[in-house]
Scaffold this motif. Structure first.
Motif, PDB file in Angstrom:
ATOM      1  N   MET A 184       0.822  -1.204   0.000  1.00  0.00           N
ATOM      2  CA  MET A 184       0.000   0.000   0.000  1.00  0.00           C
ATOM      3  C   MET A 184       0.861   1.261   0.000  1.00  0.00           C
ATOM      4  O   MET A 184       0.531   2.251  -0.652  1.00  0.00           O
ATOM      5  N   ILE A 185       1.987   1.226   0.718  1.00  0.00           N
ATOM      6  CA  ILE A 185       2.899   2.377   0.743  1.00  0.00           C
ATOM      7  C   ILE A 185       3.497   2.603  -0.646  1.00  0.00           C
ATOM      8  O   ILE A 185       3.533   3.735  -1.158  1.00  0.00           O
ATOM      9  N   PHE A 186       3.975   1.523  -1.279  1.00  0.00           N
ATOM     10  CA  PHE A 186       4.552   1.651  -2.622  1.00  0.00           C
ATOM     11  C   PHE A 186       3.513   2.161  -3.615  1.00  0.00           C
ATOM     12  O   PHE A 186       3.818   2.974  -4.490  1.00  0.00           O
ATOM     13  N   SER A 187       2.265   1.682  -3.485  1.00  0.00           N
ATOM     14  CA  SER A 187       1.203   2.136  -4.387  1.00  0.00           C
ATOM     15  C   SER A 187       0.928   3.628  -4.198  1.00  0.00           C
ATOM     16  O   SER A 187       0.709   4.363  -5.164  1.00  0.00           O
ATOM     17  N   ALA A 188       0.940   4.071  -2.928  1.00  0.00           N
ATOM     18  CA  ALA A 188       0.714   5.493  -2.644  1.00  0.00           C
ATOM     19  C   ALA A 188       1.844   6.342  -3.219  1.00  0.00           C
ATOM     20  O   ALA A 188       1.604   7.404  -3.799  1.00  0.00           O
ATOM     21  N   GLU A 189       3.086   5.871  -3.065  1.00  0.00           N
ATOM     22  CA  GLU A 189       4.223   6.602  -3.623  1.00  0.00           C
ATOM     23  C   GLU A 189       4.118   6.701  -5.143  1.00  0.00           C
ATOM     24  O   GLU A 189       4.371   7.762  -5.726  1.00  0.00           O
ATOM     25  N   ALA A 190       3.740   5.593  -5.780  1.00  0.00           N
ATOM     26  CA  ALA A 190       3.600   5.589  -7.236  1.00  0.00           C
ATOM     27  C   ALA A 190       2.478   6.536  -7.674  1.00  0.00           C
ATOM     28  O   ALA A 190       2.593   7.226  -8.693  1.00  0.00           O
ATOM     29  N   GLU A 191       1.389   6.562  -6.898  1.00  0.00           N
ATOM     30  CA  GLU A 191       0.274   7.445  -7.251  1.00  0.00           C
ATOM     31  C   GLU A 191       0.691   8.903  -7.158  1.00  0.00           C
ATOM     32  O   GLU A 191       0.326   9.716  -8.024  1.00  0.00           O
ATOM     33  N   ILE A 192       1.472   9.253  -6.151  1.00  0.00           N
ATOM     34  CA  ILE A 192       1.942  10.640  -6.014  1.00  0.00           C
ATOM     35  C   ILE A 192       2.843  11.012  -7.183  1.00  0.00           C
ATOM     36  O   ILE A 192       2.736  12.113  -7.742  1.00  0.00           O
ATOM     37  N   ARG A 193       3.739  10.094  -7.592  1.00  0.00           N
ATOM     38  CA  ARG A 193       4.603  10.366  -8.751  1.00  0.00           C
ATOM     39  C   ARG A 193       3.771  10.544 -10.016  1.00  0.00           C
ATOM     40  O   ARG A 193       4.057  11.407 -10.849  1.00  0.00           O
ATOM     41  N   TRP A 194       2.739   9.703 -10.168  1.00  0.00           N
ATOM     42  CA  TRP A 194       1.869   9.809 -11.342  1.00  0.00           C
ATOM     43  C   TRP A 194       1.109  11.127 -11.339  1.00  0.00           C
ATOM     44  O   TRP A 194       0.963  11.777 -12.381  1.00  0.00           O
ATOM     45  N   LEU A 195       0.643  11.570 -10.166  1.00  0.00           N
ATOM     46  CA  LEU A 195      -0.058  12.852 -10.069  1.00  0.00           C
ATOM     47  C   LEU A 195       0.875  14.012 -10.404  1.00  0.00           C
ATOM     48  O   LEU A 195       0.464  14.984 -11.049  1.00  0.00           O
ATOM     49  N   ASP A 196       2.140  13.917  -9.988  1.00  0.00           N
ATOM     50  CA  ASP A 196       3.129  14.934 -10.359  1.00  0.00           C
ATOM     51  C   ASP A 196       3.284  14.977 -11.878  1.00  0.00           C
ATOM     52  O   ASP A 196       3.380  16.050 -12.486  1.00  0.00           O
ATOM     53  N   HIS A 197       3.313  13.791 -12.492  1.00  0.00           N
ATOM     54  CA  HIS A 197       3.425  13.698 -13.948  1.00  0.00           C
ATOM     55  C   HIS A 197       2.198  14.320 -14.625  1.00  0.00           C
ATOM     56  O   HIS A 197       2.331  15.061 -15.621  1.00  0.00           O
ATOM     57  N   CYS A 198       1.015  14.034 -14.087  1.00  0.00           N
ATOM     58  CA  CYS A 198      -0.215  14.616 -14.639  1.00  0.00           C
ATOM     59  C   CYS A 198      -0.175  16.135 -14.565  1.00  0.00           C
ATOM     60  O   CYS A 198      -0.557  16.827 -15.523  1.00  0.00           O
ATOM     61  N   GLU A 199       0.271  16.648 -13.426  1.00  0.00           N
ATOM     62  CA  GLU A 199       0.333  18.100 -13.255  1.00  0.00           C
ATOM     63  C   GLU A 199       1.298  18.726 -14.258  1.00  0.00           C
ATOM     64  O   GLU A 199       1.025  19.793 -14.828  1.00  0.00           O
ATOM     65  N   ALA A 200       2.439  18.057 -14.498  1.00  0.00           N
ATOM     66  CA  ALA A 200       3.410  18.573 -15.471  1.00  0.00           C
ATOM     67  C   ALA A 200       2.822  18.551 -16.874  1.00  0.00           C
ATOM     68  O   ALA A 200       3.016  19.491 -17.657  1.00  0.00           O
ATOM     69  N   MET A 201       2.085  17.496 -17.216  1.00  0.00           N
ATOM     70  CA  MET A 201       1.443  17.426 -18.539  1.00  0.00           C
ATOM     71  C   MET A 201       0.419  18.545 -18.717  1.00  0.00           C
ATOM     72  O   MET A 201       0.348  19.183 -19.770  1.00  0.00           O
ATOM     73  N   LEU A 202      -0.366  18.803 -17.680  1.00  0.00           N
ATOM     74  CA  LEU A 202      -1.360  19.876 -17.753  1.00  0.00           C
ATOM     75  C   LEU A 202      -0.694  21.231 -17.915  1.00  0.00           C
ATOM     76  O   LEU A 202      -1.158  22.087 -18.665  1.00  0.00           O
TER      77      LEU A 202
END
Length: 203
Positions: free
Chosen positions: A153-171
């Motif tokens: 669950m911790i690794f999944s949360a970390e991956a989700e935060i990285r993905w959200l950072d990526h989404c923000e950069a794309m936007l």
């Protein structure tokens, strides 16, 4: 993970009552997947129907107090469980990612503040990760089954935060890049006022 395979795994060693299965399931998963007793007995009924478990005939005074007997795994159930353990979990077999669908729809629906949606999700996921980290820090030594679930669950949360950072950069890049018609080079409605202003300035 399916509930049916979880119950089969817990029955592999010895027959158990429904309330035992519920308690052991929640202990093994650290209560991250809480079950109610109704779910347990409904699943056991389906497993019995499919020949994967069978009720153990209880002797006098050996039921669970409500007239229910223990359940035992059958040979077919052992084969089903062995197949589950030796079959990799594919991405396609997992539930659809609600967050990805949510952001895709937010982009498709006019008037939604997508960066705000991303930021709210990041804050929520960060709080969850901090709580999970606290639980890991306070967990008992040797409780490996719980730690495996917790760290996943911790690794999944970390991956989700990285993905959200990526989404923000794309936007952010999309907002900085002017959008034009790929075939004609015609400016989008948002650009047309600026070009009209430039043309007037040259007169």
């Amino acid at each position: 993970m399916s509930i049916k395979h979880g119950l089969l795994a817990l029955l592999r060693a010895e027959p158990k009552y429904g309330y035992q299965l519920r308690g052991e399931f929640e202990t093994a998963t650290g209560s991250t997947w809480p079950l109610n007793i109704g779910q347990v007995y409904t699943t056991l009924t389906r497993l019995e129907r499919d020949g994967l478990v069978q009720p153990v005939v209880a002797e006098a005074g050996q039921d669970d107090g409500d007239g229910r007997s223990r359940y035992a795994i059958t040979e077919a159930g052992r084969a089903e469980l062995a197949g589950w353990f030796t079959t990799p979990v594919t991405r396609e077999s997992r539930p659809r990612d609600e967050l990805a669908i949510k952001l895709a729809l937010a982009l498709a629906v006019p008037g939604v503040d997508v960066p705000a949606v991303v930021q709210l999700q990041r804050s929520s996921t960060m709080r969850s990760m901090q709580e999970l980290t606290r639980l890991k820090r306070n967990s008992r030594d040797g409780d490996i089954s719980w730690l495996l679930v917790l760290e996943s669950m911790i690794f999944s949360a970390e991956a989700e935060i990285r993905w959200l950072d990526h989404c923000e950069a794309m936007l952010s890049r999309a907002r900085r890049t002017p959008s034009t018609d790929s075939t004609s080079g015609t400016a989008t409605p948002a650009e047309q006022p600026d070009r009209t202003h430039q043309a007037e300035a040259k007169r």
